[in-house]
Write a protein that holds these residues in place. Structure first.
Motif, mmCIF file in Angstrom:
data_model
loop_
_atom_site.group_PDB
_atom_site.id
_atom_site.type_symbol
_atom_site.label_atom_id
_atom_site.label_comp_id
_atom_site.label_asym_id
_atom_site.label_seq_id
_atom_site.Cartn_x
_atom_site.Cartn_y
_atom_site.Cartn_z
ATOM 1 N N ILE A 110 29.029 35.602 37.146
ATOM 2 C CA ILE A 110 31.202 35.277 36.932
ATOM 3 C C ILE A 110 31.424 36.193 35.642
ATOM 4 C CG2 ILE A 110 32.730 34.061 36.557
ATOM 5 C CD1 ILE A 110 30.952 31.822 36.377
ATOM 6 N N VAL A 111 32.524 37.458 36.018
ATOM 7 C CA VAL A 111 32.860 38.169 35.482
ATOM 8 C C VAL A 111 34.794 37.487 34.968
ATOM 9 C CG1 VAL A 111 34.306 40.592 35.657
ATOM 10 C CG2 VAL A 111 31.722 39.512 36.662
ATOM 11 N N VAL A 112 34.802 37.484 33.537
ATOM 12 C CA VAL A 112 35.862 37.293 33.778
ATOM 13 C C VAL A 112 37.050 39.097 33.310
ATOM 14 C CG1 VAL A 112 37.434 36.575 31.634
ATOM 15 C CG2 VAL A 112 35.248 35.657 32.549
ATOM 16 N N LEU A 113 38.198 39.279 33.534
ATOM 17 C CA LEU A 113 38.855 40.133 34.456
ATOM 18 C C LEU A 113 40.113 40.426 34.413
ATOM 19 C CD1 LEU A 113 37.913 42.866 36.273
ATOM 20 C CD2 LEU A 113 39.035 42.379 37.988
ATOM 21 N N GLU A 114 40.363 41.161 32.940
ATOM 22 C CA GLU A 114 41.185 41.384 32.447
ATOM 23 C C GLU A 114 42.647 42.086 32.879
ATOM 24 O OE1 GLU A 114 43.051 41.163 27.851
ATOM 25 O OE2 GLU A 114 42.692 43.041 28.796
ATOM 26 N N THR A 115 43.699 42.287 33.363
ATOM 27 C CA THR A 115 44.379 43.271 34.269
ATOM 28 C C THR A 115 44.498 44.414 32.842
ATOM 29 O OG1 THR A 115 46.381 42.784 33.922
ATOM 30 C CG2 THR A 115 45.652 41.927 35.834
ATOM 31 N N GLY A 116 45.003 45.102 33.154
ATOM 32 C CA GLY A 116 46.417 46.098 32.289
ATOM 33 C C GLY A 116 47.406 46.001 31.890
ATOM 34 N N MET A 117 48.145 46.769 32.458
ATOM 35 C CA MET A 117 49.515 45.683 31.976
ATOM 36 C C MET A 117 50.540 45.861 32.862
ATOM 37 S SD MET A 117 51.887 49.125 32.167
ATOM 38 C CE MET A 117 50.680 50.565 30.523
ATOM 39 N N GLY A 118 49.731 45.312 34.193
ATOM 40 C CA GLY A 118 50.235 44.848 35.469
ATOM 41 C C GLY A 118 50.242 43.541 35.990
ATOM 42 N N GLY A 119 49.637 43.481 37.709
ATOM 43 C CA GLY A 119 49.253 43.039 38.149
ATOM 44 C C GLY A 119 49.096 43.038 39.790
ATOM 45 N N ARG A 120 50.040 43.246 40.275
ATOM 46 C CA ARG A 120 50.702 43.598 41.507
ATOM 47 C C ARG A 120 49.999 45.111 41.949
ATOM 48 N NH1 ARG A 120 54.207 46.546 44.957
ATOM 49 N NH2 ARG A 120 55.402 47.186 42.872
ATOM 50 N N LEU A 121 50.023 45.898 41.579
ATOM 51 C CA LEU A 121 49.028 47.273 41.095
ATOM 52 C C LEU A 121 48.338 47.507 40.299
ATOM 53 C CD1 LEU A 121 51.974 49.500 42.207
ATOM 54 C CD2 LEU A 121 50.949 48.617 43.739
ATOM 55 N N ASP A 122 47.878 46.844 39.379
ATOM 56 C CA ASP A 122 46.809 46.968 38.690
ATOM 57 C C ASP A 122 45.367 47.535 39.382
ATOM 58 O OD1 ASP A 122 46.121 46.633 35.444
ATOM 59 O OD2 ASP A 122 44.253 46.066 36.482
#
Length: 433
Positions: free
Chosen positions: A135-147
Motif C-alpha cells: 500500500i502507498v500513502v500518497l500525499e498530493t502537492g498543493m492541489g488535487g485536480r491537476l496534481d
C-alpha cells in the motif's frame, strides 16, 4: 550510469518554466515507464493542513499491521530521500539513482519536458513498484485536480483532510474554489473521507462524490474525547479504543487522529486486516519531525511548521493546552507571500518576545520586515541575522522569564532551527564539564 549526486542534480535542474496546466506530461512519462502506478494500491490524501500528519499516522498503523508501505510526502527536512519512504525509512541512494536514471531516459525526448514535481512523482511510483509495496500513502502537492499524483486510477480511499485559504493564486481565492480543486482527487466508485468541519466545503466534496458514484464519509471528532494533552503526545478515549495514546502533540492532532481512525475503519471494509492492537502500536510510536516537536530542554524549545493562518491558529490553541503556558518566547520566519499579519494577530497574545529570522528561501520575508510587523502588533521583536543567533537569544530570554520557547513558521526553517538548538545543547554540555 548516474551517480547519486548526478541524480539529485538532474531532478533539481528541471524547471517549471514553460509548463502548462494539465496531466498530459505525467501521463506520457508514466506510460513510457510502463505505468508503474497501475500495479500499486493507494490511499490518496489531499488537504490544506493536516495531510502530512494524517499520512504518517496512517502509514504507522499499516506498518504495525504488517503491510509493506510506501509513503510519498513533501517537503523533506533533512534528506531528499525522505520524500519516498518505504516501511518508515527513506529509500536507498541506489534505488533513487536507478529510478531517476530510468525516468530521465523516458523523459529525454518528450516534446514537453516534465516539471520537477511530475518527475519526482513518477520516480516515486517506480520506487514503490520495484520494492513491491503493498500500500502507498500518497500525499498530493498543493492541489488535487491537476496534481501529478492524480493520474492514479482507483485508490482504496481518497482523504481530504480539510480546506483553508492557501496557495490562493493557484487554487482559488475562496475555500469553496479550493475545495473544488482538492475534490478533483475523487475517483469513480472509490470511497472518499472528508476530515474537515466547514459545511460549504463538505457540501462541495459530497456533491463531487455523488457525481462520481463514490461513497462519501465524514470524520466524527466527537467520538474521540481527550483525556489529557501533554507536550509529547495525547491520551484519548473513543468507544472502540479507550485510553488510546498518540505520540503526536498538539490539539489539532485530535481531528487528524479522528480522520485516521475513520480511514482505518473504511480500509477494513475494503478488506485490509488491521487489528485494534495494530492501531495502538502504530499511533503509540508514530513520529513526525517538525510538528510540535521538542528540540531542547531546560528551557524547553518546541518547533511547529504551522505556516498559514489556520496552522498558526492551531498552534495558538495548542500552546496553553499542551505546554500549560500562558506565554512563550517565539522564534519565527515566514514566506513573504503568506498572510503573515493575520498570523501575527493570532499568535501575538501568547508572545512575550519574538526573534525573527528569514528562512533560507527566495520567497522569504526579511527578518527586519517581519520584526516590524510584530512591533506594529505590540509585540517586542528582535530581527536576527541567522537561526543560530535567534535560537540562542530566544533560549536565553526563555530561561530568564522561566517560560518555554517556541519556533514557528515555514518548514524551510526546520533544519536551521534544529541544528542551532543542538549547538546550544552542545555548548551547555561543554560548560557543565
Amino acid at each position: 550510469m548516474m551517480t547519486y549526486e548526478e541524480a539529485l542534480t538532474y531532478i533539481h535542474s528541471v524547471s517549471w518554466m514553460g509548463s502548462r496546466p494539465g496531466l498530459e506530461r505525467i501521463r506520457e512519462l508514466c506510460e513510457r515507464l510502463g505505468n508503474p502506478q497501475d500495479d500499486l494500491r493507494f490511499v490518496h490524501v489531499a488537504g490544506t493542513n493536516g495531510k502530512g500528519s494524517t499520512c504518517v499516522m496512517l502509514d504507522a498503523v499499516l506498518r504495525a499491521a504488517g503491510y509493506r508501505t510506501g509513503m510519498f510526502t513533501s517537503p523533506y527536512l533533512w534528506d531528499f530521500r525522505e520524500r519516498f519512504m518505504i516501511d518508515g525509512k527513506p529509500i536507498s541512494e541506489e534505488l533513487l539513482t536507478a529510478c531517476t536514471e530510468q525516468a530521465a531516459e523516458a523523459a529525454r525526448d518528450m516534446s514537453s519536458h516534465p516539471t520537477e514535481f511530475e518527475l519526482i512523482t513518477a520516480i516515486g511510483f517506480l520506487c514503490f513498484c520495484k520494492i513491491g509495496c503493498d500500500i502507498v500513502v500518497l500525499e498530493t502537492g498543493m492541489g488535487g485536480r491537476l496534481d501529478s499524483t492524480n493520474i492514479i486510477k482507483s485508490p482504496l480511499l481518497s482523504i481530504i483532510t480539510g480546506v483553508a485559504l492557501d496557495h490562493m493564486k493557484i487554487l482559488g481565492d475562496t475555500v469553496e474554489k479550493i475545495a473544488a480543486e482538492k475534490a478533483g482527487i475523487i475517483k469513480e466508485g472509490c470511497p472518499v473521507l472528508y476530515g474537515g468541519n466547514t459545511e460549504s466545503v463538505r457540501a462541495i466534496i459530497a456533491q463531487k462524490a455523488q457525481a462520481c458514484g463514490s461513497p462519501f464519509f465524514c470524520t466524527e471528532p466527537s467520538r474521540l474525547s481527550v483525556r489529557e494533552y501533554t507536550a509529547d503526545g495525547t491520551y484519548y478515549d473513543c468507544p472502540e479504543l479507550p485510553k488510546l495514546y498518540v505520540s503526536l502533540a498538539g490539539t489539532y492532532q485530535r481531528a487528524n487522529t479522528a480522520t485516521v481512525l475513520r480511514a482505518v475503519s473504511l480500509l477494513r471494509d475494503a478488506g485490509l486486516h488491521i487489528t485494534d492492537d495494530d492501531i495502538r502500536r502504530g499511533l503509540g510510536h508514530v513520529y513526525w519531525e517538525g510538528r510540535f516537536e521538542r528540540l531542547h530542554t531546560d528551557p524547553d524549545l518546541f518547533y511547529d511548521g504551522g505556516h498559514n493562518p489556520q496552522g498558526i491558529a492551531a498552534v495558538a490553541q495548542s500552546i496553553p493546552a499542551c505546554l500549560k503556558a500562558e506565554h512563550v518566547v517565539l522564534v519565527s520566519g515566514v514566506m513573504a507571500d503568506k498572510d503573515y499579519r493575520t498570523m501575527i494577530a493570532t499568535i501575538a497574545p501568547l508572545t512575550a518576545h519574538v526573534f525573527t529570522v528569514a528562512p533560507n528561501n527566495p520567497r522569504a520575508l526579511s527578518a527586519e520586515a517581519y520584526a516590524q510587523a510584530f512591533s506594529d502588533a505590540g509585540v517586542p521583536a528582535t530581527p536576527c541575522a541567522d537561526a543560530d543567533t535567534a535560537v540562542r537569544l530566544a533560549l536565553e530570554e526563555a530561561s530568564r522569564r522561566q517560560i518555554p520557547a517556541f519556533a514557528l513558521g515555514s518548514l524551510y526553517m526546520y533544519r536551521e532551527i534544529r541544528l542551532a538548538a543542538e549547538k546550544v545543547t552542545a555548548n551547555d554540555t561543554t560548560e557543565k564539564r
